[in-house]
Design a protein around this motif. Structure first.
Motif, PDB file in Angstrom:
ATOM      1  N   ALA A  72       0.806  -1.228   0.000  1.00  0.00           N
ATOM      2  CA  ALA A  72       0.000   0.000   0.000  1.00  0.00           C
ATOM      3  C   ALA A  72       0.838   1.277   0.000  1.00  0.00           C
ATOM      4  O   ALA A  72       0.297   2.368  -0.006  1.00  0.00           O
ATOM      5  CB  ALA A  72      -0.934  -0.011   1.201  1.00  0.00           C
ATOM      6  N   LEU A  73       2.148   1.142   0.000  1.00  0.00           N
ATOM      7  CA  LEU A  73       2.996   2.330   0.060  1.00  0.00           C
ATOM      8  C   LEU A  73       2.995   3.044  -1.296  1.00  0.00           C
ATOM      9  O   LEU A  73       3.349   2.449  -2.309  1.00  0.00           O
ATOM     10  CB  LEU A  73       4.422   1.906   0.422  1.00  0.00           C
ATOM     11  N   PRO A  74       2.601   4.326  -1.338  1.00  0.00           N
ATOM     12  CA  PRO A  74       2.601   5.021  -2.631  1.00  0.00           C
ATOM     13  C   PRO A  74       4.026   5.232  -3.151  1.00  0.00           C
ATOM     14  O   PRO A  74       4.920   5.601  -2.398  1.00  0.00           O
ATOM     15  CB  PRO A  74       1.948   6.372  -2.326  1.00  0.00           C
ATOM     16  N   VAL A  75       4.209   4.972  -4.443  1.00  0.00           N
ATOM     17  CA  VAL A  75       5.510   5.143  -5.076  1.00  0.00           C
ATOM     18  C   VAL A  75       5.347   6.014  -6.316  1.00  0.00           C
ATOM     19  O   VAL A  75       4.521   5.719  -7.181  1.00  0.00           O
ATOM     20  CB  VAL A  75       6.124   3.783  -5.490  1.00  0.00           C
ATOM     21  N   ILE A  76       6.099   7.099  -6.367  1.00  0.00           N
ATOM     22  CA  ILE A  76       6.116   7.947  -7.559  1.00  0.00           C
ATOM     23  C   ILE A  76       7.467   7.750  -8.234  1.00  0.00           C
ATOM     24  O   ILE A  76       8.511   7.953  -7.618  1.00  0.00           O
ATOM     25  CB  ILE A  76       5.906   9.431  -7.186  1.00  0.00           C
ATOM     26  N   VAL A  77       7.432   7.313  -9.479  1.00  0.00           N
ATOM     27  CA  VAL A  77       8.653   6.993 -10.201  1.00  0.00           C
ATOM     28  C   VAL A  77       9.143   8.213 -10.974  1.00  0.00           C
ATOM     29  O   VAL A  77       8.356   8.926 -11.597  1.00  0.00           O
ATOM     30  CB  VAL A  77       8.394   5.791 -11.152  1.00  0.00           C
ATOM     31  N   LEU A  78      10.452   8.459 -10.880  1.00  0.00           N
ATOM     32  CA  LEU A  78      11.087   9.484 -11.706  1.00  0.00           C
ATOM     33  C   LEU A  78      11.828   8.757 -12.808  1.00  0.00           C
ATOM     34  O   LEU A  78      12.608   7.853 -12.534  1.00  0.00           O
ATOM     35  CB  LEU A  78      12.105  10.275 -10.883  1.00  0.00           C
ATOM     36  N   THR A  79      11.573   9.118 -14.023  1.00  0.00           N
ATOM     37  CA  THR A  79      12.253   8.416 -15.091  1.00  0.00           C
ATOM     38  C   THR A  79      12.744   9.366 -16.172  1.00  0.00           C
ATOM     39  O   THR A  79      12.091  10.358 -16.474  1.00  0.00           O
ATOM     40  CB  THR A  79      11.338   7.327 -15.702  1.00  0.00           C
ATOM     41  N   ALA A  80      13.903   9.044 -16.706  1.00  0.00           N
ATOM     42  CA  ALA A  80      14.426   9.825 -17.817  1.00  0.00           C
ATOM     43  C   ALA A  80      13.907   9.253 -19.130  1.00  0.00           C
ATOM     44  O   ALA A  80      14.054   9.847 -20.181  1.00  0.00           O
ATOM     45  CB  ALA A  80      15.946   9.786 -17.802  1.00  0.00           C
ATOM     46  N   LYS A  81      13.315   8.086 -19.044  1.00  0.00           N
ATOM     47  CA  LYS A  81      12.856   7.427 -20.253  1.00  0.00           C
ATOM     48  C   LYS A  81      11.455   7.903 -20.582  1.00  0.00           C
ATOM     49  O   LYS A  81      10.512   7.617 -19.877  1.00  0.00           O
ATOM     50  CB  LYS A  81      12.833   5.917 -20.033  1.00  0.00           C
ATOM     51  N   ALA A  82      11.331   8.632 -21.678  1.00  0.00           N
ATOM     52  CA  ALA A  82      10.046   9.236 -21.981  1.00  0.00           C
ATOM     53  C   ALA A  82       9.136   8.309 -22.790  1.00  0.00           C
ATOM     54  O   ALA A  82       7.972   8.610 -22.983  1.00  0.00           O
ATOM     55  CB  ALA A  82      10.256  10.549 -22.732  1.00  0.00           C
ATOM     56  N   ALA A  83       9.672   7.183 -23.237  1.00  0.00           N
ATOM     57  CA  ALA A  83       8.879   6.314 -24.097  1.00  0.00           C
ATOM     58  C   ALA A  83       7.627   5.837 -23.375  1.00  0.00           C
ATOM     59  O   ALA A  83       7.661   5.462 -22.214  1.00  0.00           O
ATOM     60  CB  ALA A  83       9.701   5.105 -24.533  1.00  0.00           C
ATOM     61  N   VAL A  84       6.513   5.882 -24.082  1.00  0.00           N
ATOM     62  CA  VAL A  84       5.236   5.522 -23.482  1.00  0.00           C
ATOM     63  C   VAL A  84       5.253   4.081 -22.974  1.00  0.00           C
ATOM     64  O   VAL A  84       4.720   3.771 -21.920  1.00  0.00           O
ATOM     65  CB  VAL A  84       4.105   5.739 -24.503  1.00  0.00           C
TER      66      VAL A  84
END
Ligand code: CA
Length: 219
Positions: A72-84
């Motif tokens: 249940a822990l919210p995770v927000i991902v930061l990514t340099a990969k812009a591909a859908v």
């Protein structure tokens, strides 16, 4: 209310930390995936901001394991990969949201606030099945009301089995979840610890499923 930022680029980590602290959050930064995964298991961590390109353990792997350890822990991902396709893969792996670098701080803050507002079930701290009871906060274990002393590895192994009731877990899955994917010790370590647990819990509690793995059973 602590936010854990797992990010190895000092510039970005600082930027995120300063912004979140200014918004009133308490922030901890880890720059290594493995250390980040360990820190994320502490119950005071309420949200994780996770970079994908990390030393120690790739962010994708951190995410997959977190979904088992703290669903249940919210995770927000930061990514340099812009591909859908990458974004979709991240969300499939259990990210609650993602931001593509470069991102503005206000974008991140909006997402953090939205995640913390949404009513997530807290990750359970007491796990119970078939008379076995584990309190993951105090690390206490009881079987049919009797206290049982477990080593920290035994506890972790039992915790993983209890989080997957009735499900067969392979040796590889157990190695990954309990020892870490780069574990290089004895190959029979899972077997050894299953034997320890059987001795302490009773032999019938953990079933060996031939060529598949192990399963926790309720007597
Ligand atoms: Ca990185």
């Amino acid at each position: 209310m602590a936010i854990l930022v797992i990010e190895d680029e000092p510039g970005i980590a600082d930027f995120v930390r300063r912004g979140l602290e200014a918004a009133g959050f308490s922030v901890e930064v880890e720059s290594d995936g493995q250390l980040g995964l360990e820190a994320a298991q502490r119950t005071d961590v309420q949200l994780v901001v996770l970079d994908l390109g990390l030393p120690g353990l790739p962010g994708e792997e951190v995410l997959t394991r977190l979904r088992t350890l703290r669903p249940a822990l919210p995770v927000i991902v930061l990514t340099a990969k812009a591909a859908v396709s990458d974004r979709v893969a991240n969300l499939d792996a259990g990210a609650d949201d993602y931001l593509v670098k470069p991102f503005s701080f206000s974008e991140l803050l909006a997402r953090v606030r939205a995640r913390l507002r949404s009513p997530a079930q807290p990750s359970s701290v007491v796990l119970e099945a078939g008379g076995i009871r584990l309190d993951v906060r105090t690390r206490e274990a009881t079987v049919s009301g009797q206290s049982v002393r477990l080593s920290s590895r035994e506890f972790s192994l039992l915790e993983v089995l209890l989080r997957h009731p009735g499900q067969v877990l392979s040796q590889t899955q157990l190695l990954d979840l309990v020892w870490g994917y780069d574990f290089e010790g004895a190959s029979n370590v899972v077997e050894t610890y299953v034997r320890h647990l059987r001795r302490k819990l009773g032999p019938e509690r953990i079933e060996t499923v031939r060529r598949a793995g192990y399963r926790l059973v309720s007597p």
